[in-house]
Design a protein around this motif. Structure first.
Motif, PDB file in Angstrom:
ATOM      1  N   MET A  62      40.320 -36.563 -53.708  1.00 17.42           N
ATOM      2  CA  MET A  62      40.691 -36.032 -52.390  1.00 17.42           C
ATOM      3  C   MET A  62      39.730 -36.490 -51.306  1.00 17.42           C
ATOM      4  N   ASP A  63      38.440 -36.596 -51.645  1.00 11.94           N
ATOM      5  CA  ASP A  63      37.469 -37.025 -50.653  1.00 11.94           C
ATOM      6  C   ASP A  63      37.816 -38.408 -50.095  1.00 11.94           C
ATOM      7  N   ARG A  64      38.433 -39.265 -50.933  1.00  6.83           N
ATOM      8  CA  ARG A  64      38.797 -40.614 -50.483  1.00  6.83           C
ATOM      9  C   ARG A  64      40.134 -40.644 -49.760  1.00  6.83           C
ATOM     10  N   LEU A  65      41.071 -39.805 -50.187  1.00  7.16           N
ATOM     11  CA  LEU A  65      42.428 -39.868 -49.642  1.00  7.16           C
ATOM     12  C   LEU A  65      42.678 -38.863 -48.517  1.00  7.16           C
ATOM     13  N   LEU A  66      41.872 -37.812 -48.459  1.00  8.38           N
ATOM     14  CA  LEU A  66      42.064 -36.770 -47.450  1.00  8.38           C
ATOM     15  C   LEU A  66      40.775 -36.561 -46.665  1.00  8.38           C
ATOM     16  N   PRO A  67      40.475 -37.471 -45.762  1.00  3.10           N
ATOM     17  CA  PRO A  67      39.279 -37.240 -44.942  1.00  3.10           C
ATOM     18  C   PRO A  67      39.458 -35.965 -44.121  1.00  3.10           C
ATOM     19  N   ASN A  68      38.386 -35.216 -43.991  1.00  2.00           N
ATOM     20  CA  ASN A  68      38.413 -33.964 -43.205  1.00  2.00           C
ATOM     21  C   ASN A  68      39.467 -32.991 -43.730  1.00  2.00           C
ATOM     22  N   ARG A  69      39.352 -32.629 -45.024  1.00  2.00           N
ATOM     23  CA  ARG A  69      40.321 -31.702 -45.608  1.00  2.00           C
ATOM     24  C   ARG A  69      40.387 -30.401 -44.825  1.00  2.00           C
ATOM     25  N   SER A  84      36.736 -26.553 -52.454  1.00  2.00           N
ATOM     26  CA  SER A  84      36.501 -26.811 -51.047  1.00  2.00           C
ATOM     27  C   SER A  84      37.807 -27.287 -50.400  1.00  2.00           C
ATOM     28  N   ASN A  85      38.524 -26.331 -49.791  1.00  2.00           N
ATOM     29  CA  ASN A  85      39.845 -26.599 -49.204  1.00  2.00           C
ATOM     30  C   ASN A  85      40.789 -27.261 -50.202  1.00  2.00           C
ATOM     31  N   ILE A  86      40.720 -26.788 -51.437  1.00  2.00           N
ATOM     32  CA  ILE A  86      41.661 -27.155 -52.496  1.00  2.00           C
ATOM     33  C   ILE A  86      42.348 -25.871 -52.935  1.00  2.00           C
ATOM     34  N   TYR A  87      43.676 -25.919 -53.034  1.00  2.00           N
ATOM     35  CA  TYR A  87      44.464 -24.719 -53.293  1.00  2.00           C
ATOM     36  C   TYR A  87      45.459 -24.973 -54.430  1.00  2.00           C
ATOM     37  N   THR A  88      45.952 -23.883 -55.007  1.00  2.00           N
ATOM     38  CA  THR A  88      47.097 -24.011 -55.885  1.00  2.00           C
ATOM     39  C   THR A  88      48.334 -24.259 -55.029  1.00  2.00           C
TER      40      THR A  88
END
Length: 312
Positions: A62-69, A84-88
């Protein structure tokens, strides 16, 4: 033939990009890839398959594909925050279909990208259907498109800790009313605090939008999901016996407060599902979508399914 009728997400595997079949291999590939932004817009959705991504390794992807989650603030779906801003993904009972929608299209601001990762796939069914949002718009009858042209008005009744639907604390990820007031002031919403601790929020939103790169006009609202008609006859009847329309946890009208006919939202729901392409999950799959160009949902399932989601 309309090429959008044959559209499907593009699949990327380790052999396609010369990467190791591991999460670390996917991360290494993403660090060196320079054309992913353009490819995502062109393909609308990408499936990274065969890299074995897990719940422990998804943050690096996610850090690579979703900058500024983004945090899921002002979201109306039940979810659990797991990182860190990861959800089900939306936690609705497995026997129900989740109809097509673009994430947070009812809000003043929304994510441009969504990423899903399947970390448990011991189930039958449970695909994530995706739909070309331009095709979805074009599929609607002329009178339906014209009726929605003026936009829609969404209303939420958020309880203060006990009641139907979500609380305002869960919705805004805070217990501080001043933080909520500050957020809502930036969204062009109107809102009112109630004596019982609840909060009523109303906002006017367009029914379509244009993609900033392609210029394509796309269906971009969640009127069907907020409308009582899509609750099912029995559920809608039971709620109508105890609540007025304006007291529902969430409701929607046309911009001028006129009711939206049930047959309109049922057409919207059904056309989206009919045109959708299923992404059948394999353990470790990652699905990246352009949230304006593609709507998504969930098919019913039996068994155990866990899909994580991030937004940017």
């Amino acid at each position: 033939m309309n090429t959008r009728l044959t559209w499907a997400p593009a699949e990327i595997g380790p052999s396609d990009v010369g990467a190791r079949p591991t999460a670390a291999g996917l991360i290494e590939y993403l660090e060196g890839a320079t054309d992913l932004d353009e490819r995502l817009v062109a393909e609308k959705a990408l499936v990274f398959r065969g890299f074995g991504v897990t719940e422990d390794t998804i943050a690096g992807v996610m850090d690579r594909l979703l900058p500024n989650r983004l945090a899921y603030v002002h979201g109306n779906s039940p979810r659990t925050k797991v990182g860190s801003n990861i959800y089900t993904s939306t936690e609705y009972p497995p026997e129900f279909t989740i109809s097509m929608h673009n994430e947070l299209s009812y809000a003043h601001s929304w994510p441009s990208r969504l990423l899903f990762c399947c970390v448990l796939a011991d189930m039958t069914g449970g695909a994530t259907p995706v739909v070309d949002a331009q095709l979805w718009l074009e599929s609607l009858d002329d009178d339906v498109r014209e009726a929605f042209a003026g936009g829609v008005r969404y209303t939420q009744n958020l309880h203060g800790g006990f009641g139907l639907g979500k609380s305002w604390q869960d919705t805004f990820e805070t217990d501080d009313r001043e933080v909520v007031d500050e957020f809502l002031r930036s969204t062009e919403a109107t809102w009112q605090w109630h004596d019982d601790g609840g909060l009523r929020v109303s906002q006017l939103r367009p029914s379509t939008t244009k993609h900033p790169v392609t210029g394509a006009e796309v269906w971009f609202n969640q009127a069907d999901q907020w409308h009582y008609a899509t609750l099912g006859d029995e559920t809608a009847k039971a709620m109508a016996e105890v609540l007025r329309a304006e007291e529902m946890p969430q409701s929607v009208t046309f911009a001028d407060h006129r009711p939206i006919p049930a047959e309109y939202v049922l057409q919207v729901r059904d056309r989206g599902l009919e045109l959708a392409v299923d992404v059948d999950w394999r353990l470790g799959d990652v699905l990246l979508i352009d949230n304006l160009l593609v709507g998504h949902g969930r098919r019913p399932f039996q068994g155990s399914r866990r899909v994580l989601v991030g937004m940017s």
